[in-house]
Motif scaffolding. Structure first.
Motif, PDB file in Angstrom:
ATOM      1  N   TYR A 155      -9.823   5.117   6.918  1.00 52.80           N
ATOM      2  CA  TYR A 155      -8.460   4.584   6.980  1.00 52.80           C
ATOM      3  C   TYR A 155      -7.596   5.176   5.863  1.00 52.80           C
ATOM      4  N   TRP A 156      -8.139   5.213   4.651  1.00 54.82           N
ATOM      5  CA  TRP A 156      -7.352   5.711   3.524  1.00 54.82           C
ATOM      6  C   TRP A 156      -7.107   7.213   3.639  1.00 54.82           C
ATOM      7  N   HIS A 157      -8.071   7.941   4.177  1.00 59.29           N
ATOM      8  CA  HIS A 157      -7.863   9.377   4.376  1.00 59.29           C
ATOM      9  C   HIS A 157      -6.747   9.617   5.388  1.00 59.29           C
TER      10      HIS A 157
ATOM     11  N   ALA B  22      -2.893  11.213   4.659  1.00 61.57           N
ATOM     12  CA  ALA B  22      -2.424  12.420   5.347  1.00 61.57           C
ATOM     13  C   ALA B  22      -1.037  12.243   5.942  1.00 61.57           C
ATOM     14  N   GLY B  23      -0.615  11.007   6.155  1.00 65.02           N
ATOM     15  CA  GLY B  23       0.695  10.778   6.765  1.00 65.02           C
ATOM     16  C   GLY B  23       1.861  11.258   5.929  1.00 65.02           C
TER      17      GLY B  23
ATOM     18  N   ARG C  87       3.569   2.242   4.009  1.00 64.92           N
ATOM     19  CA  ARG C  87       2.895   2.406   5.299  1.00 64.92           C
ATOM     20  C   ARG C  87       3.887   2.699   6.422  1.00 64.92           C
ATOM     21  N   SER C  88       5.105   2.189   6.312  1.00 65.51           N
ATOM     22  CA  SER C  88       6.126   2.392   7.343  1.00 65.51           C
ATOM     23  C   SER C  88       6.957   3.657   7.114  1.00 65.51           C
TER      24      SER C  88
ATOM     25  N   ARG D  51       0.853  -1.183   0.000  1.00 64.01           N
ATOM     26  CA  ARG D  51       0.000   0.000   0.000  1.00 64.01           C
ATOM     27  C   ARG D  51       0.896   1.243   0.000  1.00 64.01           C
ATOM     28  N   ILE D  52       0.634   2.141  -0.906  1.00 62.39           N
ATOM     29  CA  ILE D  52       1.462   3.349  -0.995  1.00 62.39           C
ATOM     30  C   ILE D  52       0.570   4.583  -1.034  1.00 62.39           C
TER      31      ILE D  52
END
Length: 329
Positions: A274-276, A280-281, A198-199, A22-23
């Motif tokens: 979750y995707w929002h 934002a990260g 994700r990391s 997931r990117i």
């Protein structure tokens, strides 16, 4: 640096267990190290550079350049123009126009002096003269472009498109970018896009010499992810600017299971929270790149070095991300 970051990404997936299924994607602008480009300041930059080079030619070979230069007069014209550019008095506006034309004509005069010198300078046996000829060959086309744009904008009152302008004769690759920010309507530099796992590991990036609309980037990012990691990502998220045409989105969704990109003017209810939150990260990572890794302004000269500085910052960011956590004391 592109190759180094690709190798590090492969190492992170194989040895460190970084999950790239997931990117999240976003773009940012990295500014060039230039002053704010006004027509008068660019004319002054052109004048002082040509004057410096011609004075150096005169010191080496007085017979090639017997001319005198009036730097103080040109500087006084610049100061007057900058001081009274916004004046509402008609008399001052007329004087400002006269001073601006005088500054413009001073730069054109230096260009006329320098142009016939190029051939003898470039073919000279004197290495110093040959180097000065190479510099004049580089700067003369840029100063001519500055003069044409200044004449059209200030003296003729035309609207000059960004493609016909040079925003710095020292960083001629600089691009004007509008992103609709109220605190910074225009930025001078280059846009870059980042893809992050994700990391918080940056899996891919690209510095664009000419900005490409965000909506045209998503398919290419997915293809590059497949080329780097041998499969498409399971999910991609980005802001609404990355929403492509329906046909293009359908083609992307054939390979990517979840494309969490909201459409303009549409409800976001069809995209989970979750995707929002995940998307934002990447804003925090961009902030870290600009504050901790000095990417707010690129201090290197030339586009190649500009892109390399971004690659170095991404590499350092990823190394810190992969470093083991300190054991609690």
């Amino acid at each position: 640096w592109k190759l180094v970051n690709e190798e590090l990404a492969g190492y992170a997936v194989k040895r460190c267990g970084v999950d790239v299924a997931r990117i999240r994607v976003d773009t940012t602008v990295i500014e060039s190290n230039i002053h704010y480009p006004t027509d008068s300041s660019l004319l002054w930059d052109s004048y002082r550079v040509l004057s410096r080079l011609l004075c150096a030619v005169r010191a080496e070979a007085p017979e090639l350049c017997p001319h005198r230069f009036h730097d103080r007069k040109a500087k006084k014209d610049l100061v007057y123009v900058n001081r009274y550019m916004r004046s509402t008095l008609k008399a001052r506006q007329r004087e400002m126009q006269r001073r601006f034309r005088h500054l413009h004509d001073s730069v054109c005069r230096l260009q006329d002096i320098a142009t016939p010198m190029l051939r003898p300078l470039v073919g000279s046996a004197n290495l110093a003269l040959r180097a000065l000829g190479a510099e004049l060959t580089h700067y003369l086309p840029l100063t001519r472009k500055v003069c044409r744009a200044a004449e059209r904008a200030v003296l003729k009152g035309e609207t000059v498109p960004a493609s016909d302008r040079v925003f710095s004769i020292f960083e001629e690759h600089t691009e004007l970018i509008k992103r609709g920010k109220s605190n910074k309507p225009v930025e001078f530099g280059h846009a870059a896009w980042l893809a992050q796992s994700r990391s918080k590991f940056i899996t891919d990036y690209e510095v664009m010499e000419e900005k490409i609309p965000d909506a045209d980037l998503l398919a290419d990012i997915a293809e590059r992810h497949k080329a780097a990691f041998r499969k498409y990502p399971d999910g991609v998220t980005a802001d609404m600017g990355f929403r492509a045409a329906p046909e293009e989105m359908a083609r992307i969704q054939e390979h990517v299971a979840t494309v969490a990109v909201p459409g303009r003017g549409q409800s976001r209810a069809n995209i989970s929270a979750y995707w929002h939150h995940f998307r934002a990260g990447i804003e925090g990572s961009i902030s870290v790149l600009k504050r901790a890794f000095r990417l707010s302004i690129c201090m290197y000269r030339g586009f190649k070095s500009f892109a390399a500085s971004v690659g170095m910052a991404v590499f350092c960011h990823n190394l810190v991300n992969l470093a083991p956590k300190r054991a609690p004391t």
